[in-house]
Scaffold this active site. Structure first.
Site, PDB file in Angstrom:
ATOM      1  N   GLY A  15       0.913  -1.100  -0.025  1.00  0.00           N
ATOM      2  CA  GLY A  15       0.106  -0.136   0.150  1.00  0.00           C
ATOM      3  C   GLY A  15       0.691   0.967  -0.064  1.00  0.00           C
ATOM      4  N   SER A  17       1.610   3.578  -2.355  1.00  0.00           N
ATOM      5  CA  SER A  17       1.373   4.300  -3.401  1.00  0.00           C
ATOM      6  C   SER A  17       1.024   5.822  -2.984  1.00  0.00           C
ATOM      7  CB  SER A  17       0.558   3.917  -4.470  1.00  0.00           C
ATOM      8  OG  SER A  17      -0.984   3.676  -4.090  1.00  0.00           O
ATOM      9  N   ASP A  66      -2.574  -7.482  -5.430  1.00  0.00           N
ATOM     10  CA  ASP A  66      -3.306  -7.279  -4.324  1.00  0.00           C
ATOM     11  C   ASP A  66      -3.176  -8.111  -3.318  1.00  0.00           C
ATOM     12  OD1 ASP A  66      -5.898  -7.532  -2.971  1.00  0.00           O
ATOM     13  OD2 ASP A  66      -7.192  -8.046  -4.713  1.00  0.00           O
ATOM     14  N   VAL A  67      -3.063  -7.489  -2.198  1.00  0.00           N
ATOM     15  CA  VAL A  67      -2.292  -8.203  -0.808  1.00  0.00           C
ATOM     16  C   VAL A  67      -3.534  -9.073  -0.327  1.00  0.00           C
ATOM     17  CG1 VAL A  67      -1.054  -6.421  -0.117  1.00  0.00           C
ATOM     18  CG2 VAL A  67      -3.432  -6.604   0.768  1.00  0.00           C
ATOM     19  N   ASN A  93       1.177  -2.264   5.386  1.00  0.00           N
ATOM     20  CA  ASN A  93       0.575  -1.178   5.592  1.00  0.00           C
ATOM     21  C   ASN A  93      -0.717  -1.264   4.779  1.00  0.00           C
ATOM     22  OD1 ASN A  93       0.301   1.948   5.702  1.00  0.00           O
ATOM     23  ND2 ASN A  93       0.166   1.818   3.713  1.00  0.00           N
ATOM     24  N   SER A 146      -3.967   0.074  14.378  1.00  0.00           N
ATOM     25  CA  SER A 146      -4.669   1.231  14.720  1.00  0.00           C
ATOM     26  C   SER A 146      -5.018   1.271  16.254  1.00  0.00           C
ATOM     27  CB  SER A 146      -5.658   1.272  13.545  1.00  0.00           C
ATOM     28  OG  SER A 146      -6.805   2.151  14.221  1.00  0.00           O
ATOM     29  N   TYR A 159     -12.905  -3.454  10.132  1.00  0.00           N
ATOM     30  CA  TYR A 159     -11.645  -2.880  10.230  1.00  0.00           C
ATOM     31  C   TYR A 159     -11.107  -3.264  11.558  1.00  0.00           C
ATOM     32  CZ  TYR A 159      -7.985   0.826   9.878  1.00  0.00           C
ATOM     33  OH  TYR A 159      -6.859   1.415   9.922  1.00  0.00           O
ATOM     34  N   LYS A 163      -7.691  -5.317  12.558  1.00  0.00           N
ATOM     35  CA  LYS A 163      -6.743  -4.692  13.234  1.00  0.00           C
ATOM     36  C   LYS A 163      -6.434  -5.346  14.714  1.00  0.00           C
ATOM     37  CE  LYS A 163      -5.605  -1.357  10.438  1.00  0.00           C
ATOM     38  NZ  LYS A 163      -4.176  -1.595   9.529  1.00  0.00           N
TER      39      LYS A 163
END
Length: 264
Positions: A15, A17, A66-67, A93, A146, A159, A163
């Site tokens: 990630g 970019s 694509d992870v 990331n 996070s 999410y 995490k």
């Protein structure tokens, strides 16, 4: 952290970019590392990150993957070895998040969040560990987590749970690979001004909400990259299984703000 010397180190940053990933790739390159700049769909931005890395004295190559695809993640590690001879640092990331209450959530988006945010981190940690053990000499793996690993943000269950999962995975892995001198740590960025945040909030909203954080603003990608650089620094040989919280105080109790009374 100008004293960090990563000459001779080779890193994969997923990630990379945009946002924290971009800042991390450039920070590594500035410290002398060679970097695999991973992206999924932002090819033009990834190529700009490569140019930034080269401008500050590092070497970099952009690789699409694509992870959520285990084989693709293993390909990132292979690309590091093929192009730079080894892999010594891996930073997970890449993340994805839809924001809906769980009982109304589109399950395609919910599962995509878990696939990218949890499984993507696991795939990189696994593939990087295998390569580091194979080549010997140890290494460093950093998972970007996070505060929502332990503070539940409404409308972000997939999410949050992803995490939380990668934090426990990181600590478990840190025990299992310590004998190989592979260090695995976690960083917990607070509310950071990234393109991902701007997907959900306007400039006015970010500024207004940021002012309520104890330190009065959102964090920057560069500040988070400095934390990742610290965790990845090969000189920090006694640092593993740790979580570094950089959140401007957002995880402190609400009544810690000046002028507020404590509850009770």
């Amino acid at each position: 952290m100008s004293d960090v010397d990563l000459r001779g180190e080779v890193a994969v940053v997923t990630g990379a970019s945009l946002g924290i990933g971009e800042a991390t790739a450039v920070a590594f390159a500035r410290a002398g590392a060679s970097v695999i700049v991973n992206y999924r769909s932002h090819r033009e931005q990834a190529e700009k990150v490569v140019a930034e890395c080269e401008q500050v004295g590092g070497k970099a190559i952009a690789i699409a993957a694509d992870v959520a695809d285990q084989a693709a993640v293993e390909g990132l590690v292979d690309a590091a070895v093929k192009n730079f001879g080894k892999l010594t640092i891996a930073v997970s990331n890449a993340a994805y998040s839809d924001r809906e209450v769980f009982y109304q959530a589109d399950m395609v988006g919910f599962k995509r969040t878990v696939d990218v945010t949890m499984w993507g981190a696991f795939y990189l940690m696994r593939a990087a560990t295998q390569q580091m053990i194979k080549q010997g000499g140890g290494g460093s793996i950093v998972l970007v987590s996070s505060p929502h690993a332990f503070i539940p943000a409404p409308r972000a269950m997939a999410y949050n749970m992803s995490k939380a999962a990668i934090e426990h995975a990181a600590r478990t892995a840190a025990i299992e690979v310590a004998e190989h001198r592979i260090r695995i740590n976690v960083i917990q960025p607070g509310w950071t001004d990234t393109p991902g945040e701007r997907k959900f909030a306007s400039e006015d909203t970010l500024q207004t909400a940021g002012a309520k954080i104890p330190l009065g603003r959102l964090g920057t990608p560069q500040e988070m990259a400095e934390g990742i650089l610290y965790l990845a620094n090969p000189k920090n040989t006694y640092l593993t299984g740790a979580a570094l919280l950089i959140d401007g105080g957002i995880s402190l109790p609400w009544w810690a703000n000046r002028g507020s009374a404590a509850p009770g």
